[in-house]
Design an enzyme around this catalytic site. Structure first.
Site, PDB file in Angstrom:
ATOM      1  N   ASP A   7     -46.860 -20.100  30.070  1.00 35.54           N
ATOM      2  CA  ASP A   7     -46.636 -20.353  31.495  1.00 35.54           C
ATOM      3  C   ASP A   7     -45.249 -19.816  31.834  1.00 35.54           C
ATOM      4  O   ASP A   7     -44.600 -19.171  31.009  1.00 35.54           O
ATOM      5  CB  ASP A   7     -46.805 -21.845  31.831  1.00 35.54           C
ATOM      6  N   HIS A   8     -44.786 -20.103  33.046  1.00 38.82           N
ATOM      7  CA  HIS A   8     -43.469 -19.613  33.475  1.00 38.82           C
ATOM      8  C   HIS A   8     -42.330 -20.166  32.624  1.00 38.82           C
ATOM      9  O   HIS A   8     -41.355 -19.489  32.377  1.00 38.82           O
ATOM     10  CB  HIS A   8     -43.236 -19.948  34.953  1.00 38.82           C
ATOM     11  N   CYS A  65     -45.015 -22.946  26.342  1.00 41.03           N
ATOM     12  CA  CYS A  65     -44.690 -23.496  27.661  1.00 41.03           C
ATOM     13  C   CYS A  65     -43.297 -24.085  27.535  1.00 41.03           C
ATOM     14  O   CYS A  65     -42.615 -23.863  26.542  1.00 41.03           O
ATOM     15  CB  CYS A  65     -45.736 -24.504  28.153  1.00 41.03           C
ATOM     16  N   THR A  67     -42.109 -27.092  26.888  1.00 41.30           N
ATOM     17  CA  THR A  67     -41.933 -27.922  25.685  1.00 41.30           C
ATOM     18  C   THR A  67     -42.922 -27.581  24.577  1.00 41.30           C
ATOM     19  O   THR A  67     -42.725 -27.986  23.441  1.00 41.30           O
ATOM     20  CB  THR A  67     -42.132 -29.412  26.008  1.00 41.30           C
ATOM     21  N   GLY A  70     -47.782 -29.479  26.639  1.00 40.68           N
ATOM     22  CA  GLY A  70     -48.920 -29.336  27.544  1.00 40.68           C
ATOM     23  C   GLY A  70     -49.856 -28.217  27.151  1.00 40.68           C
ATOM     24  O   GLY A  70     -51.082 -28.385  27.136  1.00 40.68           O
ATOM     25  N   HIS A  98     -51.851 -26.950   5.345  1.00 43.62           N
ATOM     26  CA  HIS A  98     -52.648 -28.172   5.321  1.00 43.62           C
ATOM     27  C   HIS A  98     -53.679 -28.253   6.437  1.00 43.62           C
ATOM     28  O   HIS A  98     -54.748 -28.835   6.246  1.00 43.62           O
ATOM     29  CB  HIS A  98     -51.740 -29.400   5.394  1.00 43.62           C
ATOM     30  N   HIS A 133     -57.682 -30.287   1.679  1.00 42.79           N
ATOM     31  CA  HIS A 133     -57.381 -30.088   3.097  1.00 42.79           C
ATOM     32  C   HIS A 133     -58.631 -29.648   3.859  1.00 42.79           C
ATOM     33  O   HIS A 133     -58.773 -29.969   5.038  1.00 42.79           O
ATOM     34  CB  HIS A 133     -56.240 -29.094   3.264  1.00 42.79           C
TER      35      HIS A 133
END
Length: 149
Positions: A7-8, A65, A67, A70, A98, A133
């Site tokens: 995203d921006h 994004c 963080t 999202g 894993h 795993h």
């Protein structure tokens, strides 16, 4: 081939990662966005990359994004996607070894370019360890199948 999108809020870091991968001789397809000037919705870009990876045209995807939270949540709604939000190299390595993560998620506003490129390099070079795993991944697939019905 690697699918990449943001995203921006992740645009600048996405561009730096794409350029880094291209310089290493990798093929990268950019699913957008293509500017940081206009606010866009991260689910649109997480979905585009996730569908491309789930469809089998791309082995891996990288999504960014502000963080990384999202866009990773959005991507993980696509069956067969295991998008891992990583903030250090250990998480990147473990997400591949894993969890056999097929999409790497990063936060463009929470990590710098140097660390991001180290995370990308670590993630791309790590290999799935299989064995015990795989049993756990099969359980995740079972959860997806349960709720797809």
């Amino acid at each position: 081939m690697i699918a990449i999108g943001s995203d921006h809020g992740g645009y600048e870091l996405k561009e730096r990662i794409a350029n880094y991968l291209i310089k290493k001789g990798m093929t990268v397809e950019d699913f957008g966005c293509f500017s940081s000037e206009t606010s866009v919705d991260y689910p649109d870009y997480g979905l585009a990359v996730a569908e491309a990876v789930a469809g089998g045209k791309y082995e891996f995807g990288i999504i960014v994004c502000g963080t990384g939270i999202g866009i990773s949540i959005a991507a993980n709604k696509v069956p067969g996607i295991r998008a891992a939000l990583c903030t250090d190299c250990y998480m990147a390595r473990m997400s591949r070894e894993h969890n056999n993560a097929n999409i790497l998620a990063l936060g463009g506003r929470v990590i710098g370019e140097g660390l991001a490129l180290e995370i990308v390099e670590t993630w791309l070079n790590a290999k799935f360890a299989g064995e015990r795993h795989q049993i756990r991944l099969d359980k995740i697939t079972g959860i997806e199948e349960k709720y797809l019905k």
